[in-house]
Scaffold this motif. Structure first.
Motif, mmCIF file in Angstrom:
data_model
loop_
_atom_site.group_PDB
_atom_site.id
_atom_site.type_symbol
_atom_site.label_atom_id
_atom_site.label_comp_id
_atom_site.label_asym_id
_atom_site.label_seq_id
_atom_site.Cartn_x
_atom_site.Cartn_y
_atom_site.Cartn_z
ATOM 1 N N HIS A 97 0.814 -1.207 0.000
ATOM 2 C CA HIS A 97 0.000 0.000 0.000
ATOM 3 C C HIS A 97 0.854 1.267 0.000
ATOM 4 O O HIS A 97 0.348 2.359 -0.309
ATOM 5 N N ILE A 98 2.143 1.125 0.345
ATOM 6 C CA ILE A 98 3.031 2.286 0.333
ATOM 7 C C ILE A 98 3.157 2.858 -1.080
ATOM 8 O O ILE A 98 3.344 4.063 -1.264
ATOM 9 N N LEU A 99 3.022 1.982 -2.090
ATOM 10 C CA LEU A 99 3.129 2.435 -3.479
ATOM 11 C C LEU A 99 2.061 3.474 -3.817
ATOM 12 O O LEU A 99 2.265 4.312 -4.706
ATOM 13 N N HIS A 100 0.932 3.422 -3.110
ATOM 14 C CA HIS A 100 -0.140 4.385 -3.377
ATOM 15 C C HIS A 100 0.260 5.798 -2.978
ATOM 16 O O HIS A 100 -0.404 6.764 -3.380
ATOM 17 N N ALA A 101 1.313 5.925 -2.182
ATOM 18 C CA ALA A 101 1.752 7.258 -1.762
ATOM 19 C C ALA A 101 2.532 7.976 -2.850
ATOM 20 O O ALA A 101 2.714 9.197 -2.782
ATOM 21 N N ILE A 102 2.986 7.251 -3.871
ATOM 22 C CA ILE A 102 3.819 7.870 -4.912
ATOM 23 C C ILE A 102 3.101 9.020 -5.622
ATOM 24 O O ILE A 102 3.668 10.115 -5.757
ATOM 25 N N PRO A 103 1.853 8.836 -6.111
ATOM 26 C CA PRO A 103 1.168 9.963 -6.763
ATOM 27 C C PRO A 103 0.986 11.160 -5.828
ATOM 28 O O PRO A 103 1.071 12.310 -6.272
ATOM 29 N N ILE A 104 0.741 10.875 -4.545
ATOM 30 C CA ILE A 104 0.554 11.969 -3.590
ATOM 31 C C ILE A 104 1.852 12.745 -3.405
ATOM 32 O O ILE A 104 1.867 13.975 -3.360
ATOM 33 N N VAL A 105 2.967 12.012 -3.323
ATOM 34 C CA VAL A 105 4.276 12.660 -3.173
ATOM 35 C C VAL A 105 4.598 13.500 -4.407
ATOM 36 O O VAL A 105 5.079 14.644 -4.294
ATOM 37 N N LEU A 106 4.320 12.966 -5.593
ATOM 38 C CA LEU A 106 4.573 13.716 -6.827
ATOM 39 C C LEU A 106 3.741 14.991 -6.870
ATOM 40 O O LEU A 106 4.216 16.056 -7.286
ATOM 41 N N ALA A 107 2.471 14.869 -6.445
ATOM 42 C CA ALA A 107 1.609 16.055 -6.414
ATOM 43 C C ALA A 107 2.114 17.059 -5.387
ATOM 44 O O ALA A 107 2.100 18.275 -5.636
ATOM 45 N N PHE A 108 2.574 16.579 -4.256
ATOM 46 C CA PHE A 108 3.088 17.483 -3.222
ATOM 47 C C PHE A 108 4.354 18.199 -3.699
ATOM 48 O O PHE A 108 4.561 19.373 -3.382
ATOM 49 N N MET A 109 5.190 17.500 -4.472
ATOM 50 C CA MET A 109 6.381 18.140 -5.040
ATOM 51 C C MET A 109 5.981 19.295 -5.951
ATOM 52 O O MET A 109 6.603 20.370 -5.931
ATOM 53 N N GLY A 110 4.922 19.094 -6.745
ATOM 54 C CA GLY A 110 4.421 20.179 -7.582
ATOM 55 C C GLY A 110 3.906 21.338 -6.747
ATOM 56 O O GLY A 110 4.105 22.506 -7.095
ATOM 57 N N SER A 111 3.262 21.005 -5.630
ATOM 58 C CA SER A 111 2.747 22.048 -4.744
ATOM 59 C C SER A 111 3.883 22.880 -4.155
ATOM 60 O O SER A 111 3.810 24.114 -4.114
ATOM 61 N N VAL A 112 4.941 22.202 -3.707
ATOM 62 C CA VAL A 112 6.082 22.910 -3.120
ATOM 63 C C VAL A 112 6.709 23.848 -4.144
ATOM 64 O O VAL A 112 7.052 25.005 -3.839
ATOM 65 N N ASN A 113 6.852 23.368 -5.384
ATOM 66 C CA ASN A 113 7.421 24.218 -6.441
ATOM 67 C C ASN A 113 6.557 25.438 -6.707
ATOM 68 O O ASN A 113 7.073 26.522 -7.012
ATOM 69 N N LEU A 114 5.254 25.280 -6.595
ATOM 70 C CA LEU A 114 4.362 26.440 -6.765
ATOM 71 C C LEU A 114 4.490 27.406 -5.598
ATOM 72 O O LEU A 114 4.517 28.629 -5.784
ATOM 73 N N TRP A 115 4.565 26.869 -4.395
ATOM 74 C CA TRP A 115 4.596 27.720 -3.205
ATOM 75 C C TRP A 115 5.884 28.543 -3.105
ATOM 76 O O TRP A 115 5.873 29.637 -2.528
ATOM 77 N N VAL A 116 6.991 28.011 -3.622
ATOM 78 C CA VAL A 116 8.269 28.718 -3.477
ATOM 79 C C VAL A 116 8.538 29.700 -4.616
ATOM 80 O O VAL A 116 9.549 30.410 -4.604
ATOM 81 N N LEU A 117 7.646 29.749 -5.595
ATOM 82 C CA LEU A 117 7.828 30.715 -6.682
ATOM 83 C C LEU A 117 7.694 32.148 -6.153
ATOM 84 O O LEU A 117 6.878 32.411 -5.256
ATOM 85 N N PRO A 118 8.453 33.060 -6.695
ATOM 86 C CA PRO A 118 8.295 34.468 -6.303
ATOM 87 C C PRO A 118 6.887 34.969 -6.599
ATOM 88 O O PRO A 118 6.216 34.478 -7.517
ATOM 89 N N LYS A 119 6.450 35.939 -5.827
ATOM 90 C CA LYS A 119 5.081 36.432 -5.969
ATOM 91 C C LYS A 119 4.827 37.018 -7.351
ATOM 92 O O LYS A 119 3.722 36.890 -7.895
ATOM 93 N N ASN A 120 5.833 37.641 -7.956
ATOM 94 C CA ASN A 120 5.655 38.194 -9.297
ATOM 95 C C ASN A 120 5.330 37.102 -10.311
ATOM 96 O O ASN A 120 4.500 37.291 -11.209
ATOM 97 N N ASP A 121 5.998 35.939 -10.180
ATOM 98 C CA ASP A 121 5.709 34.827 -11.087
ATOM 99 C C ASP A 121 4.296 34.284 -10.853
ATOM 100 O O ASP A 121 3.591 33.936 -11.800
ATOM 101 N N LEU A 122 3.890 34.239 -9.590
ATOM 102 C CA LEU A 122 2.533 33.777 -9.288
ATOM 103 C C LEU A 122 1.499 34.726 -9.863
ATOM 104 O O LEU A 122 0.457 34.306 -10.387
ATOM 105 N N LEU A 123 1.780 36.025 -9.782
ATOM 106 C CA LEU A 123 0.862 37.009 -10.361
ATOM 107 C C LEU A 123 0.727 36.814 -11.864
ATOM 108 O O LEU A 123 -0.375 36.922 -12.425
ATOM 109 N N GLN A 124 1.844 36.513 -12.534
ATOM 110 C CA GLN A 124 1.792 36.289 -13.975
ATOM 111 C C GLN A 124 1.033 35.013 -14.318
ATOM 112 O O GLN A 124 0.284 34.974 -15.300
#
Length: 392
Positions: A97-124
């Motif tokens: 069942h640990i394998l089911h965590a892989i998609p969640i981890v991949l999605a969380f990695m995308g979330s972290v990359n979005l959160w650390v973007l500068p505010k100007n990039d987020l505005l764009q």
């Protein structure tokens, strides 16, 4: 934000806030509570974002990062819930069942990359000037889009998997037990059907939101559907015990639930011939007729096998291949034949006759009676009264 949407979404949040503690403190097994509570919390987090953004507009830039892992978590948690509630043995977490965590981890990695973007990039990203984005923010947006597309395929896979699991589960009940009231989980099949539609609609809404295009349907449409689904899951999920609860199979008997194959494939290696099956069929018929085993409301295939001193697999094969019936239909057929004289005599109520015949609910008796005779017990009684009156 539309006040109606705001009120509906907050209603959903309040509903979950009330249901989750009650579910967690309920007597449901932990293996059932954990995935169900996880699903409710993830879904509530998603629907709470629009009201939160209305109160705190700056949160809009980080909402997509919150939604991505939640969306990935929803089908996985619900799948675990279906597995736990339909398992023939007490369901346990396993290493696979640990394998089911892989998609969640991949999605969380995308979330972290979005959160650390500068505010100007987020505005764009969330404006019409996204054409001027730097390479890295563009890659983050593409990654988020890939995650969303992956979520569609993941949700489709788990939806099909859950539907198949429920089909196998119901077949297993019919092969093993003669009374299955409130265990068929038809409410869950209906919920999954509508939920799959809402997931598809969510994707249709997400893409326009990312590209600042017009929405395909009013937001209220999706909100109302999801609130209703949330209510159904809270109400039924809090009361639904696992289908095999109080009658779990020993691990050595779990092969009995493998009813997805045709009988030829299922019993190919059993070594049981036609002559042997005919003998077993005769023994089963004699036991039912002489001992009236069908009158026991708790009669099960393992119980019958123990009484007759015959392998449960052999009895299952004989019922399916020689008598051409599931255990459920076979036993209930005896019960209906036993009940018919009492119905004609009209000396007892239908409920009393149902209980005397081995059924544990009036509704299951009506359903089985109509399946075997084509009419309800009440109609059968009126019909028999008319025949008697005509003959006189």
């Amino acid at each position: 934000m539309n006040p109606i949407n705001f009120a509906l979404l907050m209603m959903g949040v309040g509903m979950t806030a009330l249901a989750v503690p009650l579910l967690w403190l309920s007597r449901l097994p932990l293996s059932v509570r954990v995935p169900l509570v996880t699903f409710l919390l993830a879904g509530t987090l998603v629907i709470s974002l629009p009201p939160a953004i209305a109160l705190l507009p700056a949160l809009e830039f980080y909402a997509l990062g919150i939604v991505l892992p939640c969306f990935m978590l929803l089908p996985i948690a619900l799948s675990f819930y279906v597995d736990a509630i339909t398992s023939a043995t007490p369901w346990r977490w396993q290493r696979k069942h640990i394998l089911h965590a892989i998609p969640i981890v991949l999605a969380f990695m995308g979330s972290v990359n979005l959160w650390v973007l500068p505010k100007n990039d987020l505005l764009q990203i969330f404006s019409d000037t996204s054409d001027n984005l730097r390479l890295w923010p563009q890659m983050v947006v593409v990654y988020a889009f890939i995650i969303m597309v992956g979520w569609v395929f993941l949700s489709g896979y788990f939806a099909i998997r859950m539907f198949r699991q429920l089909i196998v589960y119901r077949r297993s009940l019919k092969q093993l037990f003669a009374n299955n009231d409130q265990r068929e989980l038809y409410w869950l099949s209906a919920l999954l059907s509508v939920l799959a539609l809402t997931w598809l609609l969510s994707l249709m809404y997400s893409i326009p939101l990312l590209t600042n295009q017009a929405l395909p349907l009013p937001v209220e449409f999706l909100v109302v559907i999801y609130i209703v689904l949330l209510w159904i899951l809270c109400v039924f999920g809090s009361r639904q015990q696992p289908g095999f609860s109080d009658r779990y199979l020993p691990d050595k008997d779990t092969s009995l639930v493998d009813v997805t194959k045709e009988s030829g494939g299922k019993y190919r290696k059993s070594g049981l011939g036609d002559t042997q099956m005919q003998r077993i069929a005769t023994k089963i018929e004699s036991a039912m007729r002489d001992q009236q085993l069908f009158l026991d409301p708790g009669l099960s295939l393992p119980g019958l096998a123990s009484t007759l001193q015959i392998s449960p697999n052999y009895i299952s094969q004989t019922l399916n291949e020689t008598l051409q019936q599931t255990f459920f239909d076979y036993v209930n057929g005896w019960r209906i034949r036993y009940a018919i004289p009492a119905i004609i005599a009209a000396e007892k109520s239908i409920l009393d006759i149902a209980m005397d015949s081995g059924f544990n609910a009036r509704s299951s008796f009506y359903k089985a009676f109509k399946a075997h005779t084509g009419i309800t017990p009440t109609q059968y009684r009126k019909k028999s009264e008319g025949v008697v009156g005509h003959s006189q």
